[in-house]
Design a protein around this motif. Sequence first.
Motif, PDB file in Angstrom:
ATOM      1  N   ASP A 154     -48.499  -3.764 -23.762  1.00 10.52           N
ATOM      2  CA  ASP A 154     -48.952  -5.159 -24.353  1.00 10.52           C
ATOM      3  C   ASP A 154     -47.280  -5.171 -24.330  1.00 10.52           C
ATOM      4  N   GLU A 155     -46.236  -6.169 -24.090  1.00 14.51           N
ATOM      5  CA  GLU A 155     -44.973  -6.583 -24.717  1.00 14.51           C
ATOM      6  C   GLU A 155     -43.902  -5.093 -24.506  1.00 14.51           C
ATOM      7  N   PRO A 156     -44.359  -4.545 -23.682  1.00 14.06           N
ATOM      8  CA  PRO A 156     -43.592  -3.160 -23.795  1.00 14.06           C
ATOM      9  C   PRO A 156     -42.315  -2.824 -23.533  1.00 14.06           C
ATOM     10  N   PHE A 157     -41.304  -4.121 -23.239  1.00 13.28           N
ATOM     11  CA  PHE A 157     -40.081  -4.447 -23.092  1.00 13.28           C
ATOM     12  C   PHE A 157     -39.460  -5.675 -24.384  1.00 13.28           C
ATOM     13  N   SER A 158     -40.189  -5.426 -25.586  1.00 13.88           N
ATOM     14  CA  SER A 158     -39.769  -6.363 -26.540  1.00 13.88           C
ATOM     15  C   SER A 158     -38.873  -5.558 -27.131  1.00 13.88           C
ATOM     16  N   GLY A 159     -37.881  -5.817 -27.270  1.00 12.77           N
ATOM     17  CA  GLY A 159     -36.511  -4.823 -28.369  1.00 12.77           C
ATOM     18  C   GLY A 159     -35.759  -4.219 -27.510  1.00 12.77           C
ATOM     19  N   LEU A 160     -35.665  -3.469 -26.823  1.00 11.55           N
ATOM     20  CA  LEU A 160     -34.752  -2.543 -25.985  1.00 11.55           C
ATOM     21  C   LEU A 160     -34.171  -3.337 -25.574  1.00 11.55           C
ATOM     22  N   ASP A 161     -33.108  -2.690 -25.217  1.00  9.88           N
ATOM     23  CA  ASP A 161     -31.621  -2.695 -25.440  1.00  9.88           C
ATOM     24  C   ASP A 161     -31.376  -2.496 -23.798  1.00  9.88           C
ATOM     25  N   PRO A 162     -30.563  -2.859 -22.527  1.00  5.32           N
ATOM     26  CA  PRO A 162     -31.277  -2.185 -20.872  1.00  5.32           C
ATOM     27  C   PRO A 162     -30.832  -1.395 -20.546  1.00  5.32           C
ATOM     28  N   VAL A 163     -30.767  -0.369 -21.330  1.00  2.00           N
ATOM     29  CA  VAL A 163     -30.926   0.999 -20.597  1.00  2.00           C
ATOM     30  C   VAL A 163     -31.783   1.548 -21.483  1.00  2.00           C
ATOM     31  N   ALA A 164     -32.740   1.356 -22.158  1.00  2.00           N
ATOM     32  CA  ALA A 164     -34.188   1.733 -22.709  1.00  2.00           C
ATOM     33  C   ALA A 164     -34.883   1.073 -21.600  1.00  2.00           C
ATOM     34  N   VAL A 165     -34.255  -0.754 -21.302  1.00  2.00           N
ATOM     35  CA  VAL A 165     -35.604  -1.039 -20.208  1.00  2.00           C
ATOM     36  C   VAL A 165     -34.978  -0.359 -18.255  1.00  2.00           C
ATOM     37  N   ASP A 166     -34.257   0.097 -18.583  1.00  2.00           N
ATOM     38  CA  ASP A 166     -34.094   0.734 -17.012  1.00  2.00           C
ATOM     39  C   ASP A 166     -35.039   1.842 -17.736  1.00  2.00           C
ATOM     40  N   SER A 167     -34.432   2.937 -18.171  1.00  2.58           N
ATOM     41  CA  SER A 167     -35.555   4.129 -18.370  1.00  2.58           C
ATOM     42  C   SER A 167     -36.956   3.341 -18.607  1.00  2.58           C
ATOM     43  N   MET A 168     -36.934   2.392 -19.197  1.00  2.00           N
ATOM     44  CA  MET A 168     -39.102   2.388 -19.086  1.00  2.00           C
ATOM     45  C   MET A 168     -39.453   2.071 -17.353  1.00  2.00           C
ATOM     46  N   VAL A 169     -38.364   1.466 -16.895  1.00  2.00           N
ATOM     47  CA  VAL A 169     -38.368   0.408 -15.615  1.00  2.00           C
ATOM     48  C   VAL A 169     -38.854   2.551 -14.402  1.00  2.00           C
ATOM     49  N   GLU A 170     -38.207   3.054 -14.719  1.00  3.44           N
ATOM     50  CA  GLU A 170     -37.810   4.224 -13.918  1.00  3.44           C
ATOM     51  C   GLU A 170     -39.388   5.240 -14.126  1.00  3.44           C
ATOM     52  N   LEU A 171     -39.540   5.247 -15.924  1.00  4.90           N
ATOM     53  CA  LEU A 171     -41.223   5.996 -15.490  1.00  4.90           C
ATOM     54  C   LEU A 171     -42.424   5.501 -15.286  1.00  4.90           C
ATOM     55  N   LEU A 172     -42.271   3.819 -15.408  1.00  6.31           N
ATOM     56  CA  LEU A 172     -43.135   3.052 -14.536  1.00  6.31           C
ATOM     57  C   LEU A 172     -43.383   3.225 -12.967  1.00  6.31           C
ATOM     58  N   ARG A 173     -42.429   3.316 -12.706  1.00  5.86           N
ATOM     59  CA  ARG A 173     -42.416   3.376 -11.097  1.00  5.86           C
ATOM     60  C   ARG A 173     -42.572   4.202 -10.515  1.00  5.86           C
ATOM     61  N   ASP A 174     -42.266   5.976 -11.762  1.00  6.30           N
ATOM     62  CA  ASP A 174     -43.215   7.195 -11.176  1.00  6.30           C
ATOM     63  C   ASP A 174     -44.311   7.180 -11.338  1.00  6.30           C
ATOM     64  N   ARG A 175     -45.294   6.755 -12.469  1.00  5.77           N
ATOM     65  CA  ARG A 175     -46.588   6.124 -12.759  1.00  5.77           C
ATOM     66  C   ARG A 175     -47.000   5.530 -11.506  1.00  5.77           C
ATOM     67  N   THR A 176     -46.279   4.391 -10.975  1.00  5.99           N
ATOM     68  CA  THR A 176     -47.036   3.562 -10.374  1.00  5.99           C
ATOM     69  C   THR A 176     -46.916   4.424  -8.504  1.00  5.99           C
ATOM     70  N   ALA A 177     -45.996   5.119  -8.330  1.00  6.44           N
ATOM     71  CA  ALA A 177     -45.676   5.770  -7.318  1.00  6.44           C
ATOM     72  C   ALA A 177     -46.880   7.586  -6.865  1.00  6.44           C
ATOM     73  N   ASP A 178     -47.885   7.193  -7.906  1.00  7.89           N
ATOM     74  CA  ASP A 178     -48.529   8.628  -8.800  1.00  7.89           C
ATOM     75  C   ASP A 178     -49.891   7.920  -8.324  1.00  7.89           C
ATOM     76  N   GLY A 179     -50.433   6.696  -7.855  1.00  5.88           N
ATOM     77  CA  GLY A 179     -50.912   5.878  -8.224  1.00  5.88           C
ATOM     78  C   GLY A 179     -52.309   5.378  -9.288  1.00  5.88           C
ATOM     79  N   VAL A 180     -50.961   4.812 -10.814  1.00  5.96           N
ATOM     80  CA  VAL A 180     -51.377   4.571 -11.394  1.00  5.96           C
ATOM     81  C   VAL A 180     -51.380   3.252 -11.560  1.00  5.96           C
ATOM     82  N   PRO A 181     -52.704   2.771 -11.818  1.00  6.14           N
ATOM     83  CA  PRO A 181     -52.042   0.743 -12.221  1.00  6.14           C
ATOM     84  C   PRO A 181     -51.233   0.637 -13.575  1.00  6.14           C
ATOM     85  N   VAL A 182     -51.232  -0.441 -13.713  1.00  2.68           N
ATOM     86  CA  VAL A 182     -50.113  -0.766 -14.713  1.00  2.68           C
ATOM     87  C   VAL A 182     -50.439  -2.404 -14.819  1.00  2.68           C
TER      88      VAL A 182
END
Length: 293
Positions: A154-182
């Motif tokens: 729920d609003e995971p990107f709220s308050g994150l700076d651009p560097v943290a957003v990029d890190s978050m995006v990378e983590l989420l893509r890692d999870r979806t690559a493993d088949g996790v629904p997000v």
Amino acid sequence: MLQVQNLTRRFGENTAVDNVSFAIPSGQMTGFVGANGAGKTTTMRMIMGVLTSHGGEVLVDGRPITADDRSTFGYMPEERGLYPKQPILDQLVYLGQLHRMTASDARSQAQDLLDRFQLGGRGKDKLESLSLGNQQRVQIAASLLHRPTVLILDEPFSGLDPVAVDSMVELLRDRTADGVPVLFSSHQLDLVDRLCDNLVVLRQGRLVASGSGDDLRAKAPRRHRLSVDPDAGWVREEAGVRVIDVAGQDAVVEFDDDDAAQRVLASALTRGSVHEFSRIRPSLSEIYREVSQ
């Protein structure tokens, strides 16, 4: 695959979520959007079992969800739920153990996540000593710690700076690559458009659009961009055309059908040069604005 079927939730006389159904496919990111009060957080809480529903059900791989299923989910509420006066790494290890991780596995995974969020050296610090953006990073790490089978954010990107957003995006893509629904909610439509395979739109508690980006774009109005010499004002007089905007040589129009499009193109060629005649591919954010009005 996670499915929401006919979920309904009332608060007194107010129906906050009204007969909502959608799917969250495995290995894909689904953006959950709508104005404040549209029912997104209430829906997420019902998925997680934090709120009971007054109708409908949640399914996992076609069967009703159980408490054991939910224990494997990763959930990040909009309101931070961590302990402000406890050291960061200690509480992440504790939360991992609640998810049946060993202390050593939880510590290793927590340290890895903190490192990826540039917080590797802050593990002994109390949460309250961090900036709000860094507290958000720790909250995200807590939701990812136990390698969840489903992510509800729920609003995971709220308050994150651009560097943290990029890190978050990378983590989420890692999870979806493993088949996790997000499923994640956000008011940042540029991020939704950049990340999401699917979109779910709520308005006043009701579903107004859902599906893959391609499906939603196919249902969107068929708009074209026309650029001509000497001037595009004449398109206002053409039959079967709805003019969205005209500015000098450029026009954005909708056609009733393909015949109308061909007539306008033929007319443009008789009047002068045609620099552009192309279909406009709407972004998911534009589709959201269209259906949520």
